[in-house]
Design an enzyme around this catalytic site. Structure first.
Site, PDB file in Angstrom:
ATOM      1  CD  GLU A  66      -2.190  -7.517   3.008  1.00 56.97           C
ATOM      2  OE1 GLU A  66      -1.849  -6.382   2.633  1.00 56.97           O
ATOM      3  OE2 GLU A  66      -2.744  -7.720   4.091  1.00 56.97           O
ATOM      4  N   GLY A  78       0.652  -4.998   0.911  1.00 55.11           N
ATOM      5  CA  GLY A  78      -0.557  -5.071   0.087  1.00 55.11           C
ATOM      6  C   GLY A  78      -0.299  -5.760  -1.247  1.00 55.11           C
ATOM      7  CD  GLU A 126       1.948  -5.380   5.603  1.00 55.50           C
ATOM      8  OE1 GLU A 126       2.707  -6.324   5.934  1.00 55.50           O
ATOM      9  OE2 GLU A 126       1.134  -5.452   4.668  1.00 55.50           O
ATOM     10  CB  ALA A 147      -0.881  -0.027   1.240  1.00 54.10           C
TER      11      ALA A 147
HETATM   12  N1  CAA Z   1       4.598   3.164  -0.750  1.00 53.31           N
HETATM   13  C1  CAA Z   1       5.018   4.317  -1.292  1.00 53.31           C
HETATM   14  N2  CAA Z   1       6.181   4.455  -1.960  1.00 53.31           N
HETATM   15  C2  CAA Z   1       6.943   3.339  -2.077  1.00 53.31           C
HETATM   16  C3  CAA Z   1       6.576   2.095  -1.531  1.00 53.31           C
HETATM   17  C4  CAA Z   1       5.320   2.036  -0.843  1.00 53.31           C
HETATM   18  N3  CAA Z   1       4.851   0.904  -0.322  1.00 53.31           N
HETATM   19  N4  CAA Z   1       7.554   1.196  -1.803  1.00 53.31           N
HETATM   20  C5  CAA Z   1       8.498   1.850  -2.498  1.00 53.31           C
HETATM   21  N5  CAA Z   1       8.134   3.140  -2.669  1.00 53.31           N
HETATM   22  C6  CAA Z   1       8.876   4.211  -3.359  1.00 53.31           C
HETATM   23  C7  CAA Z   1      10.102   4.646  -2.545  1.00 53.31           C
HETATM   24  O1  CAA Z   1       9.722   5.596  -1.546  1.00 53.31           O
HETATM   25  C8  CAA Z   1      10.975   5.220  -3.618  1.00 53.31           C
HETATM   26  O2  CAA Z   1      10.489   6.509  -3.943  1.00 53.31           O
HETATM   27  P1  CAA Z   1      11.529   7.743  -4.122  1.00 53.31           P
HETATM   28  O3  CAA Z   1      12.325   7.377  -5.354  1.00 53.31           O
HETATM   29  O4  CAA Z   1      10.609   8.923  -4.338  1.00 53.31           O
HETATM   30  O5  CAA Z   1      12.356   7.813  -2.883  1.00 53.31           O
HETATM   31  C9  CAA Z   1      10.683   4.306  -4.836  1.00 53.31           C
HETATM   32  O6  CAA Z   1       9.430   3.693  -4.570  1.00 53.31           O
HETATM   33  C10 CAA Z   1      11.739   3.219  -4.981  1.00 53.31           C
HETATM   34  O7  CAA Z   1      11.870   2.527  -3.735  1.00 53.31           O
HETATM   35  P2  CAA Z   1      13.263   2.337  -2.943  1.00 53.31           P
HETATM   36  O8  CAA Z   1      14.184   3.467  -3.244  1.00 53.31           O
HETATM   37  O9  CAA Z   1      12.933   2.089  -1.497  1.00 53.31           O
HETATM   38  O10 CAA Z   1      13.783   1.011  -3.669  1.00 53.31           O
HETATM   39  P3  CAA Z   1      14.740  -0.135  -3.062  1.00 53.31           P
HETATM   40  O11 CAA Z   1      15.036  -1.030  -4.208  1.00 53.31           O
HETATM   41  O12 CAA Z   1      15.850   0.465  -2.259  1.00 53.31           O
HETATM   42  O13 CAA Z   1      13.799  -0.934  -2.004  1.00 53.31           O
HETATM   43  C11 CAA Z   1      11.794  -2.049  -1.267  1.00 53.31           C
HETATM   44  C12 CAA Z   1      12.681  -1.630  -2.457  1.00 53.31           C
HETATM   45  C13 CAA Z   1      12.506  -3.063  -0.394  1.00 53.31           C
HETATM   46  C14 CAA Z   1      10.535  -2.654  -1.864  1.00 53.31           C
HETATM   47  C15 CAA Z   1      11.444  -0.791  -0.434  1.00 53.31           C
HETATM   48  O14 CAA Z   1      10.954   0.224  -1.306  1.00 53.31           O
HETATM   49  C16 CAA Z   1      10.414  -1.018   0.617  1.00 53.31           C
HETATM   50  O15 CAA Z   1      10.715  -1.533   1.685  1.00 53.31           O
HETATM   51  N6  CAA Z   1       9.142  -0.609   0.352  1.00 53.31           N
HETATM   52  C17 CAA Z   1       8.069  -0.676   1.311  1.00 53.31           C
HETATM   53  C18 CAA Z   1       7.575  -2.088   1.523  1.00 53.31           C
HETATM   54  C19 CAA Z   1       6.498  -2.098   2.569  1.00 53.31           C
HETATM   55  O16 CAA Z   1       6.722  -1.779   3.723  1.00 53.31           O
HETATM   56  N7  CAA Z   1       5.271  -2.458   2.150  1.00 53.31           N
HETATM   57  C20 CAA Z   1       4.133  -2.506   3.040  1.00 53.31           C
HETATM   58  C21 CAA Z   1       3.331  -1.224   2.960  1.00 53.31           C
HETATM   59  S1  CAA Z   1       2.015  -1.128   4.153  1.00 53.31           S
HETATM   60  C22 CAA Z   1       0.772  -2.103   3.534  1.00 53.31           C
HETATM   61  O17 CAA Z   1       0.889  -2.684   2.467  1.00 53.31           O
HETATM   62  C23 CAA Z   1      -0.479  -2.198   4.403  1.00 53.31           C
HETATM   63  C24 CAA Z   1      -1.499  -3.168   3.945  1.00 53.31           C
HETATM   64  O18 CAA Z   1      -1.470  -4.322   4.293  1.00 53.31           O
HETATM   65  C25 CAA Z   1      -2.632  -2.735   3.128  1.00 53.31           C
END
Ligand code: CAA
Length: 257
Positions: free
Chosen positions: A111, A108, A131, A65
């Site tokens: 999911e 998400g 998360e 998400a």
């Molecule tokens: N939401 C918003 N933006 C996101 C994102 C997310 N879930 N995942 C990645 N991005 C964005 C980053 O902020 C980054 O943007 P900028 O270039 O503007 O900084 C861009 O996408 C590229 O990401 P990274 O620079 O972080 O890329 P990476 O290769 O270093 O890492 C990753 C990749 C491991 C996937 C890392 O991006 C990450 O940990 N993302 C979040 C994963 C996460 O926590 N997901 C769960 C979200 S909560 C949820 O999903 C709740 C639910 O159950 C409904």
């Protein structure tokens, strides 16, 4: 459709939905999920379509998400946003859906994959519910579907640590149907889709409904509890710190408040 691309007859009787927010690793915001829902409702009504494939790109199916859109929300904001009604409508799709996954399928994104009916993964795919690392919990069915898919002990480990599963591990635990080289994952998804598309669409839909019924009786109750607890995390300082730290690209400091 701004955030997805839909091709109704990519192959005869097989439609393709591509998630298309590559810069954000296909982070799932409400608009994207509503576009997916609208596309699925239309494809379900289209007699020429028998099987639907959903994919992202090579780097990411979806990284979860959209954290940036959620970070400042209160528990009540999340409750009133009611984003999971869209997910409930997606789960009611009658035609079979195959997820073709390469790269990240996290939060998400994982999911969403589990809401689909079958999964073809590239060997680069990574699955997980991270998360907990940003001070919240899965909210779109992860605590329920992952537990059914991989068993309680593994689901506990994955959801309580936020660790990722490789494609091979995901296959071992029954989360995905098949793992193939990166160049082949979409092709393999089409092979599976075309095989199903040759069969009776009526029998296929009835079989899908019956298989889903085997666990959906308890799913509704589980989803309701998960949703409430997901919203509740937005009343905590830890969720604010966790998501702020992600956006600021630093390690969070959780205080248990
Ligand atoms: N939401 C918003 N933006 C996101 C994102 C997310 N879930 N995942 C990645 N991005 C964005 C980053 O902020 C980054 O943007 P900028 O270039 O503007 O900084 C861009 O996408 C590229 O990401 P990274 O620079 O972080 O890329 P990476 O290769 O270093 O890492 C990753 C990749 C491991 C996937 C890392 O991006 C990450 O940990 N993302 C979040 C994963 C996460 O926590 N997901 C769960 C979200 S909560 C949820 O999903 C709740 C639910 O159950 C409904």
């Amino acid at each position: 459709m701004e955030l997805i691309k839909v091709t109704e007859q990519k192959e005869p009787h097989v439609a393709l939905i591509e998630l298309n927010r590559p810069k954000e690793l296909n982070a799932l915001n409400p608009q994207l999920m509503q576009e997916v829902r609208d596309a699925l409702v239309a494809l379900d009504k289209n007699d020429a379509v028998r099987v639907i494939i959903i994919t992202g790109n090579e780097q990411a199916f979806a990284a979860g998400a959209d954290i940036k859109q959620m970070a400042d929300k209160s528990a009540i904001d999340m409750l009133l946003l009611d984003q999971f009604t869209t997910w409930d409508q997606i789960r009611k799709t009658k035609k079979p859906i195959i997820a073709a996954v390469s790269g990240f399928a996290l939060g998400g994104g994982c999911e969403f994959v589990m809401t689909c009916d079958m999964v073809i993964a590239s060997e680069t795919a990574k699955f997980g519910q991270p998360e907990i690392k940003i001070g919240t919990i899965p909210g779109a069915g992860g605590t329920q579907r992952l537990t059914k898919a991989v068993g309680k002990a593994k689901a506990m480990e994955l959801i309580l640590t936020g660790r990722f599963l490789s494609a091979e591990e995901a296959h071992f635990y029954g989360l995905v149907n098949k793992v193939v080289p990166k160049e082949m994952y979409l092709h393999e998804a089409f092979t599976l889709a075309k095989e199903i598309a040759q069969l009776s669409p009526v029998a296929v839909q009835l079989a899908k409904e019956a298989i889903n019924r085997s666990f959906e009786t308890h799913l509704d109750e589980g989803l309701t509890l998960e949703r409430k607890n997901f919203y509740l995390t937005f009343a905590s300082a830890d969720q604010k710190e966790g998501m702020k730290a992600f956006i600021e690209k630093r390690k969070p400091e959780f205080k248990g408040q």
